[in-house]
Design a protein around this motif. Structure first.
Motif, PDB file in Angstrom:
ATOM      1  N   UNK A  38       0.833  -1.206   0.000  1.00 41.43           N
ATOM      2  CA  UNK A  38       0.000   0.000   0.000  1.00 41.43           C
ATOM      3  C   UNK A  38       0.872   1.262   0.000  1.00 41.43           C
ATOM      4  N   UNK A  39       0.580   2.223  -0.874  1.00 40.68           N
ATOM      5  CA  UNK A  39       1.433   3.408  -1.005  1.00 40.68           C
ATOM      6  C   UNK A  39       1.218   4.451   0.076  1.00 40.68           C
ATOM      7  N   UNK A  40       0.222   4.267   0.929  1.00 41.35           N
ATOM      8  CA  UNK A  40      -0.063   5.237   1.978  1.00 41.35           C
ATOM      9  C   UNK A  40       0.937   5.085   3.127  1.00 41.35           C
ATOM     10  N   UNK A  41       1.719   6.130   3.434  1.00 40.66           N
ATOM     11  CA  UNK A  41       2.708   5.995   4.523  1.00 40.66           C
ATOM     12  C   UNK A  41       2.077   5.912   5.912  1.00 40.66           C
ATOM     13  N   UNK A  42       0.942   6.572   6.092  1.00 45.38           N
ATOM     14  CA  UNK A  42       0.275   6.535   7.401  1.00 45.38           C
ATOM     15  C   UNK A  42      -0.732   5.381   7.397  1.00 45.38           C
ATOM     16  N   UNK A  43      -0.215   4.185   7.626  1.00 48.45           N
ATOM     17  CA  UNK A  43      -1.059   3.000   7.604  1.00 48.45           C
ATOM     18  C   UNK A  43      -0.831   2.187   8.869  1.00 48.45           C
ATOM     19  N   UNK A  44      -1.866   1.472   9.272  1.00 42.81           N
ATOM     20  CA  UNK A  44      -1.782   0.673  10.499  1.00 42.81           C
ATOM     21  C   UNK A  44      -2.586  -0.599  10.289  1.00 42.81           C
ATOM     22  N   UNK A  45      -2.001  -1.718  10.710  1.00 43.49           N
ATOM     23  CA  UNK A  45      -2.698  -3.001  10.615  1.00 43.49           C
ATOM     24  C   UNK A  45      -2.866  -3.580  12.004  1.00 43.49           C
ATOM     25  N   UNK A  46      -4.047  -4.095  12.306  1.00 44.95           N
ATOM     26  CA  UNK A  46      -4.301  -4.658  13.628  1.00 44.95           C
ATOM     27  C   UNK A  46      -5.417  -5.674  13.550  1.00 44.95           C
TER      28      UNK A  46
ATOM     29  N   UNK B 109      -7.543  -3.456  18.118  1.00 41.97           N
ATOM     30  CA  UNK B 109      -7.865  -2.061  17.833  1.00 41.97           C
ATOM     31  C   UNK B 109      -8.932  -1.548  18.791  1.00 41.97           C
ATOM     32  N   UNK B 110      -9.992  -2.337  18.996  1.00 38.00           N
ATOM     33  CA  UNK B 110     -11.066  -1.891  19.877  1.00 38.00           C
ATOM     34  C   UNK B 110     -10.603  -1.809  21.324  1.00 38.00           C
ATOM     35  N   UNK B 111      -9.690  -2.691  21.723  1.00 37.72           N
ATOM     36  CA  UNK B 111      -9.147  -2.607  23.082  1.00 37.72           C
ATOM     37  C   UNK B 111      -8.426  -1.274  23.267  1.00 37.72           C
ATOM     38  N   UNK B 112      -7.694  -0.863  22.239  1.00 35.90           N
ATOM     39  CA  UNK B 112      -7.015   0.440  22.335  1.00 35.90           C
ATOM     40  C   UNK B 112      -8.027   1.585  22.389  1.00 35.90           C
ATOM     41  N   UNK B 113      -9.083   1.494  21.576  1.00 40.22           N
ATOM     42  CA  UNK B 113     -10.108   2.541  21.581  1.00 40.22           C
ATOM     43  C   UNK B 113     -10.713   2.677  22.970  1.00 40.22           C
ATOM     44  N   UNK B 114     -11.075   1.554  23.586  1.00 43.95           N
ATOM     45  CA  UNK B 114     -11.654   1.623  24.932  1.00 43.95           C
ATOM     46  C   UNK B 114     -10.651   2.204  25.926  1.00 43.95           C
ATOM     47  N   UNK B 115      -9.359   1.880  25.749  1.00 46.20           N
ATOM     48  CA  UNK B 115      -8.338   2.446  26.616  1.00 46.20           C
ATOM     49  C   UNK B 115      -8.217   3.951  26.457  1.00 46.20           C
ATOM     50  N   UNK B 116      -8.305   4.436  25.209  1.00 47.63           N
ATOM     51  CA  UNK B 116      -8.239   5.884  24.970  1.00 47.63           C
ATOM     52  C   UNK B 116      -9.462   6.591  25.542  1.00 47.63           C
ATOM     53  N   UNK B 117     -10.620   5.972  25.392  1.00 48.14           N
ATOM     54  CA  UNK B 117     -11.834   6.567  25.964  1.00 48.14           C
ATOM     55  C   UNK B 117     -11.698   6.681  27.481  1.00 48.14           C
TER      56      UNK B 117
ATOM     57  N   UNK C 201      -5.033  11.081  12.998  1.00 52.40           N
ATOM     58  CA  UNK C 201      -3.739  11.758  12.852  1.00 52.40           C
ATOM     59  C   UNK C 201      -2.600  10.751  12.679  1.00 52.40           C
ATOM     60  N   UNK C 202      -2.786   9.561  13.212  1.00 57.13           N
ATOM     61  CA  UNK C 202      -1.766   8.515  13.118  1.00 57.13           C
ATOM     62  C   UNK C 202      -1.876   7.712  11.831  1.00 57.13           C
ATOM     63  N   UNK C 203      -3.105   7.473  11.364  1.00 57.95           N
ATOM     64  CA  UNK C 203      -3.313   6.529  10.261  1.00 57.95           C
ATOM     65  C   UNK C 203      -4.431   6.991   9.346  1.00 57.95           C
ATOM     66  N   UNK C 204      -4.099   7.114   8.077  1.00 60.38           N
ATOM     67  CA  UNK C 204      -5.152   7.343   7.091  1.00 60.38           C
ATOM     68  C   UNK C 204      -5.758   6.020   6.656  1.00 60.38           C
ATOM     69  N   UNK C 205      -4.945   4.956   6.593  1.00 61.77           N
ATOM     70  CA  UNK C 205      -5.397   3.633   6.176  1.00 61.77           C
ATOM     71  C   UNK C 205      -5.370   2.691   7.369  1.00 61.77           C
ATOM     72  N   UNK C 206      -6.534   2.139   7.701  1.00 61.90           N
ATOM     73  CA  UNK C 206      -6.640   1.139   8.765  1.00 61.90           C
ATOM     74  C   UNK C 206      -6.950  -0.214   8.137  1.00 61.90           C
ATOM     75  N   UNK C 207      -6.105  -1.200   8.415  1.00 62.07           N
ATOM     76  CA  UNK C 207      -6.298  -2.562   7.911  1.00 62.07           C
ATOM     77  C   UNK C 207      -6.636  -3.459   9.086  1.00 62.07           C
ATOM     78  N   UNK C 208      -7.816  -4.077   9.033  1.00 67.23           N
ATOM     79  CA  UNK C 208      -8.283  -4.909  10.132  1.00 67.23           C
ATOM     80  C   UNK C 208      -8.363  -6.369   9.706  1.00 67.23           C
ATOM     81  N   UNK C 209      -7.829  -7.247  10.553  1.00 67.62           N
ATOM     82  CA  UNK C 209      -8.023  -8.682  10.390  1.00 67.62           C
ATOM     83  C   UNK C 209      -9.183  -9.132  11.268  1.00 67.62           C
TER      84      UNK C 209
END
Length: 362
Positions: free
Chosen positions: A74-82, A87-95, A128-136
């Protein structure tokens, strides 16, 4: 449209690593289109709206392999795979951080402190961290996740975030019999609006075939362990992965997509706990575990951690490749918990068998 992804996939066809598969070809076409669209630039500096991709189908049909290739290319530099649960565990932690934080702590994490609703600052941080989110393995079983997803992803989509997703279920089958499902349905609608939905139901994953053709348990010094890793890696680059567990960062130094290579000392020689091993099992569909020693009674803590790691991988239906100083039955012959370790040895035998591969998750 020629893309790095198409070239990488075609190379695997040419070398015999993959067999031609119409379902995978359709998915590659969609992911190639996404790769191309990610390079587009909007008019007057605006970020264009990009339609993502949602791949669904039974386990073992190559969805993770396709996602591995796509993420690497993927050509997008701001990408994250999880893994989606991670991912949801992190979201709940941020909340939780937003709700419990004072002005100073909110400002340090989120760059702002105003407001009572955590969704907007959490979405702003993720975008701000990721424009492309890849979820398994997107699946929704928790009511707290179900109630949150619609608002969260509305906020992410408003900020130009793009999704590439794999799942065993079609969007309309998510959270199928869940409590208050009608409140979840707007998220389903948003997924189908913002993603091209494709079923992948063709041949089995070539990685399963490659692993089934050889051994999954290797003796210390056996270089076939490295050879198998290199074969499965192909052209994908290795990179470190960061998992967030209970507010801590857990680093795995050698990963590629859904695969990880780690030494026994790295995972069991330090004070990791069940949540760490669950995060590893959720994030990676395949673990290469190297340098497993024969453990004496003085190393009972390492043996207990090893038991917990194997249990997490087993419950997650992950694939396991091991290089060890002995067979499963001889790894912890005596000491506190040695009798219980027999169950772990039995699981190790099962997890390094062809039958396990046939049932493992994609």
């Amino acid at each position: 449209m020629p893309t790095r992804l198409r070239a990488a996939y075609d190379k695997r066809i040419q070398t015999g690593q993959l067999s031609p598969d119409p379902a995978q070809h359709e998915a590659i076409a969609a992911l190639s289109r996404l790769s191309h669209d990610l390079k587009r630039r909007g008019r007057f500096g605006k970020v264009p709206t990009v339609t993502g991709v949602y791949l669904w189908g039974p386990p073992g049909r190559g969805k993770s392999m396709l996602m591995d290739l796509f993420f690497a290319c993927a050509p997008e530099p701001r990408k994250h795979r999880a893994h989606f649960h991670a991912f949801m565990a992190r979201v709940h932690g941020l909340i939780r951080q937003w709700r419990e934080g004072d002005k100073t702590r909110r400002k340090a994490v989120f760059g702002t402190h105003r407001g009572d609703d955590p969704i907007e600052p959490v979405a702003e941080l993720i975008a701000s961290e990721s424009r492309l989110l890849c979820f398994d393995e997107l699946q929704v079983t928790d009511i707290a996740d179900a109630m949150l997803l619609g608002r969260l992803f509305d906020a992410l989509f408003e900020r130009g975030v793009v999704l590439a997703v794999t799942s065993n279920r079609a969007p309309e089958q998510l959270y199928l019999h869940g409590i208050n499902r009608q409140l979840f349905l707007p998220f389903v609608d948003r997924l189908t609006q913002r993603c091209e939905v494709l079923q992948v139901a063709g041949a089995r994953d070539w990685r399963l075939d490659r692993m089934a053709a050889g051994r999954l348990w290797f003796a210390t010094g056996d270089t076939e362990f490295e050879t198998l890793w290199a074969d499965l890696l192909g052209d994908e680059p290795e990179e470190p992965a960061q998992l967030t567990v209970l507010g801590r960062d857990l680093m795995i130094a050698r990963t590629a997509g859904g695969m990880a290579w780690a030494g026994f000392a790295e995972l069991c020689g330090r004070a990791l706990g069940p949540q760490d091993y669950l995060a590893i099992a959720e994030r990676f569909h395949t673990l290469f575990l190297d340098a497993v020693p024969v453990l004496d009674p003085a190393r009972r803590d390492e043996a207990k951690r090893f038991v917990t790691l194997v249990d997490a991988l087993y419950e997650a239906r992950a694939r396991l490749v091991v290089r060890a100083a002995a067979g499963p039955d001889a790894l912890y012959p005596a000491g506190d918990g040695a009798f219980e370790f027999a169950r772990t040895a039995s699981r190790l035998h099962e997890m390094t068998s062809a039958d396990w591969l046939a049932q493992s998750r994609d």
